[in-house]
Design an enzyme around this catalytic site. Sequence first.
Site, PDB file in Angstrom:
ATOM      1  N   ASN A 148      27.491  -4.027 -11.628  1.00 28.56           N
ATOM      2  CA  ASN A 148      27.342  -2.627 -10.303  1.00 28.56           C
ATOM      3  C   ASN A 148      26.080  -2.975  -9.720  1.00 28.56           C
ATOM      4  OD1 ASN A 148      26.891  -0.751 -12.166  1.00 28.56           O
ATOM      5  ND2 ASN A 148      27.831   0.401 -10.556  1.00 28.56           N
ATOM      6  N   LYS A 171      20.947  -7.808 -22.970  1.00 25.28           N
ATOM      7  CA  LYS A 171      22.109  -8.598 -22.558  1.00 25.28           C
ATOM      8  C   LYS A 171      22.247  -8.307 -21.369  1.00 25.28           C
ATOM      9  CE  LYS A 171      26.518  -7.763 -23.587  1.00 25.28           C
ATOM     10  NZ  LYS A 171      26.778  -8.377 -22.285  1.00 25.28           N
ATOM     11  N   SER A 225      31.331   1.556 -19.141  1.00 22.69           N
ATOM     12  CA  SER A 225      32.621   2.651 -18.666  1.00 22.69           C
ATOM     13  C   SER A 225      32.409   3.064 -19.942  1.00 22.69           C
ATOM     14  CB  SER A 225      34.004   1.080 -18.350  1.00 22.69           C
ATOM     15  OG  SER A 225      33.931   0.405 -19.634  1.00 22.69           O
ATOM     16  N   GLU A 246      25.045   5.518 -20.587  1.00 22.80           N
ATOM     17  CA  GLU A 246      25.893   6.144 -18.750  1.00 22.80           C
ATOM     18  C   GLU A 246      27.091   5.280 -19.139  1.00 22.80           C
ATOM     19  OE1 GLU A 246      23.541   8.527 -17.338  1.00 22.80           O
ATOM     20  OE2 GLU A 246      22.078   7.848 -18.940  1.00 22.80           O
ATOM     21  N   CYS A 280      28.893   3.460  -9.536  1.00 17.59           N
ATOM     22  CA  CYS A 280      29.038   4.891 -11.001  1.00 17.59           C
ATOM     23  C   CYS A 280      29.403   5.938  -9.978  1.00 17.59           C
ATOM     24  CB  CYS A 280      28.292   4.438 -12.321  1.00 17.59           C
ATOM     25  SG  CYS A 280      26.685   4.755 -11.653  1.00 17.59           S
TER      26      CYS A 280
HETATM   27  P1  NAD Z   1      32.003  -2.536 -19.239  1.00 17.80           P
HETATM   28  O1  NAD Z   1      31.700  -1.778 -19.571  1.00 17.80           O
HETATM   29  O2  NAD Z   1      32.754  -3.542 -19.229  1.00 17.80           O
HETATM   30  O3  NAD Z   1      30.597  -3.079 -19.102  1.00 17.80           O
HETATM   31  C1  NAD Z   1      29.169  -2.945 -19.352  1.00 17.80           C
HETATM   32  C2  NAD Z   1      28.193  -3.878 -20.588  1.00 17.80           C
HETATM   33  O4  NAD Z   1      28.662  -3.666 -21.673  1.00 17.80           O
HETATM   34  C3  NAD Z   1      28.612  -5.751 -20.050  1.00 17.80           C
HETATM   35  O5  NAD Z   1      27.315  -6.205 -20.518  1.00 17.80           O
HETATM   36  C4  NAD Z   1      29.612  -5.917 -21.355  1.00 17.80           C
HETATM   37  O6  NAD Z   1      29.395  -7.791 -21.850  1.00 17.80           O
HETATM   38  C5  NAD Z   1      29.234  -4.634 -22.000  1.00 17.80           C
HETATM   39  N1  NAD Z   1      29.879  -4.493 -23.448  1.00 17.80           N
HETATM   40  C6  NAD Z   1      31.828  -5.025 -22.964  1.00 17.80           C
HETATM   41  N2  NAD Z   1      32.437  -4.771 -23.891  1.00 17.80           N
HETATM   42  C7  NAD Z   1      30.947  -4.583 -25.089  1.00 17.80           C
HETATM   43  C8  NAD Z   1      31.520  -3.826 -26.806  1.00 17.80           C
HETATM   44  N3  NAD Z   1      32.945  -4.108 -27.374  1.00 17.80           N
HETATM   45  N4  NAD Z   1      30.202  -3.923 -27.046  1.00 17.80           N
HETATM   46  C9  NAD Z   1      29.083  -3.672 -27.087  1.00 17.80           C
HETATM   47  N5  NAD Z   1      29.181  -4.131 -25.004  1.00 17.80           N
HETATM   48  C10 NAD Z   1      29.863  -4.240 -24.663  1.00 17.80           C
HETATM   49  O7  NAD Z   1      31.223  -1.658 -17.116  1.00 17.80           O
HETATM   50  P2  NAD Z   1      30.803  -3.066 -16.966  1.00 17.80           P
HETATM   51  O8  NAD Z   1      32.206  -3.184 -15.726  1.00 17.80           O
HETATM   52  O9  NAD Z   1      30.285  -4.096 -16.282  1.00 17.80           O
HETATM   53  O10 NAD Z   1      30.487  -1.590 -15.812  1.00 17.80           O
HETATM   54  C11 NAD Z   1      31.381  -1.018 -14.386  1.00 17.80           C
HETATM   55  C12 NAD Z   1      31.551   0.690 -15.368  1.00 17.80           C
HETATM   56  O11 NAD Z   1      29.885   0.604 -15.473  1.00 17.80           O
HETATM   57  C13 NAD Z   1      31.565   1.790 -14.749  1.00 17.80           C
HETATM   58  O12 NAD Z   1      32.973   2.571 -15.449  1.00 17.80           O
HETATM   59  C14 NAD Z   1      30.482   2.501 -14.266  1.00 17.80           C
HETATM   60  O13 NAD Z   1      30.647   4.197 -13.835  1.00 17.80           O
HETATM   61  C15 NAD Z   1      29.701   1.974 -14.763  1.00 17.80           C
HETATM   62  N6  NAD Z   1      28.555   2.341 -14.660  1.00 17.80           N
HETATM   63  C16 NAD Z   1      27.852   3.358 -14.856  1.00 17.80           C
HETATM   64  C17 NAD Z   1      26.588   4.223 -14.296  1.00 17.80           C
HETATM   65  C18 NAD Z   1      25.942   5.205 -15.390  1.00 17.80           C
HETATM   66  O14 NAD Z   1      24.327   5.167 -14.792  1.00 17.80           O
HETATM   67  N7  NAD Z   1      26.460   6.626 -15.461  1.00 17.80           N
HETATM   68  C19 NAD Z   1      25.892   3.091 -13.214  1.00 17.80           C
HETATM   69  C20 NAD Z   1      26.268   2.079 -13.622  1.00 17.80           C
HETATM   70  C21 NAD Z   1      27.633   1.394 -14.287  1.00 17.80           C
END
Ligand code: NAD
Length: 491
Positions: A148, A171, A225, A246, A280
């Site tokens: 995002n 990554k 997430s 985060e 987020c």
């Molecule tokens: P996601 O958790 O699906 O993926 C995030 C990253 O983690 C991706 O690069 C993904 O490939 C990787 N990933 C997935 N499974 C993994 C595993 N088992 N081990 C290691 N890495 C893995 O999240 P998303 O859909 O890409 O992003 C949206 C989420 O991110 C929302 O929940 C949003 O609130 C959150 N977000 C938080 C912040 C913050 O700073 N608090 C900022 C932006 C987005």
Amino acid sequence: MKLTNFINGKWQEGEASYTAVLNPANGEQLAEVRMSTKEDVDAAVEAAVKAQKKWALVPAPKRADYLYEIGRLMKERKEHLAQVLTKEMGKVIEEGRGEVQEGIDMAFYMAGEGRRLFGETTPSELADKFAMSVRAPIGVVGLITPWNFPVAIATWKSFPALVAGNAFIWKPATETPMMAYEMAKIFEEVGLPSGVANVVFGSGSEVGTAMIEHKDVKVISFTGSTDTGSKVAELGGKHLKKISLEMGGKNAVIVMEDADLNLAVDGILWSAFGTAGQRCTACSRVIVHKDVKKELEKMLLERMEKLTIGDGMDETVKVGPVINKAALEKIHSYIQIGKEEGANLVVGGTILQDGDLAKGNYYAPTLFTDVKPDMRIAQEEIFGPVVSLIEVESLEEAIEVNNGVKFGLSSSIFSRDINKIFRAQRDLDTGIVYVNAGTTGAEIHLPFGGTKGTGNGHRDSGVAALDVYTEWKSIYIDYSGKLQRAQIDTE
Ligand code: NAD
């Protein structure tokens, strides 16, 4: 275009499997991205370990010079980068430009840290003895980022890591690799020493896991997430990694009875429907005082009807697509959940299919009223353009509702009463609080992160980010010429 990994200063060649990168606005294929393996991660870590040893010895102001150059190139290419960002992620172009600007700001800000990286000097309890603490780099760090904010979040992590003397493996999310590719080209052009900055594309399960499990990756900085973050923490904990998380949010705007309602509506629209609700920090709850509830709802509806929806490359569009079909379905599933729980769907609640919209992933800006704080639509992160209106009778109740979720990222209060404002900023249990502004709009020189299920105590951005990428080293220099024992020879 085929996007391949940037490892040890080279673009990785050889056979690999690739997956399509789609434009969420129209379904067109933009590129193909390499789906890397554990072996690719091993190669990147091996290069990073070697490079980091030398990089740590480069004086920090010299390391910072590379960041100034990165910032300069990003600035020069701002429009191009913003367009790539909007095409692969979907946010409207004005927001794309804003996100790239955030990265530029971060480059110059962290470059300034190259001449600070302050430690502490402090008196010793013993005579003729000197004491200080300094920030030391940790080694190789693994950065895992979401789709995002495909560039800003990566800069919040990689720039402090670099200036502090670490090497990194980044990554990016599989949905948005093009910005990482653009950044890797910039890393190459500014001549960062080979192996200091590496980009490895691929899935979380394969590449993310390999990074977390690798014995030479000392820090994992993750944004995504809460479900994924807890898996990262579990695996990372087992391997004794330093983990910065985060994660998700369920952010609220509080509108008190004395608020400027026009301003509140501006703030709600921008923070709820900007990036199609996929920030987020997106506002997904509006907690409103009963005295102004009807008026606010009416004003909000009038303005929601005027929101233009479409391809974010069109400068007149205010709400772009959501990232993919799975996101559309997830968002839509919450409409049924909300209705079954007894909430009142006032507007929206549909996947948009008219004309060209059918080619992309568009969801109608949606408003639920009569929402109770414990309903799932008011508790879970929907991550789309869906807002729940919750009525309250007092500031105390508003704060209780705000705090009554598992997340703690951002909150906001609209009021003209200084006493209410000060009480709220003290009692709102979130990492970020806005007064008379929506729930979004972080600036890079302040810490970014949240409490409870949003984080684990670390912060991105600001000087606080340096804490993730440095160890404190305490140094005692005795120039008395004799053995002086701490706590004993103090008389
Ligand atoms: P996601 O958790 O699906 O993926 C995030 C990253 O983690 C991706 O690069 C993904 O490939 C990787 N990933 C997935 N499974 C993994 C595993 N088992 N081990 C290691 N890495 C893995 O999240 P998303 O859909 O890409 O992003 C949206 C989420 O991110 C929302 O929940 C949003 O609130 C959150 N977000 C938080 C912040 C913050 O700073 N608090 C900022 C932006 C987005």
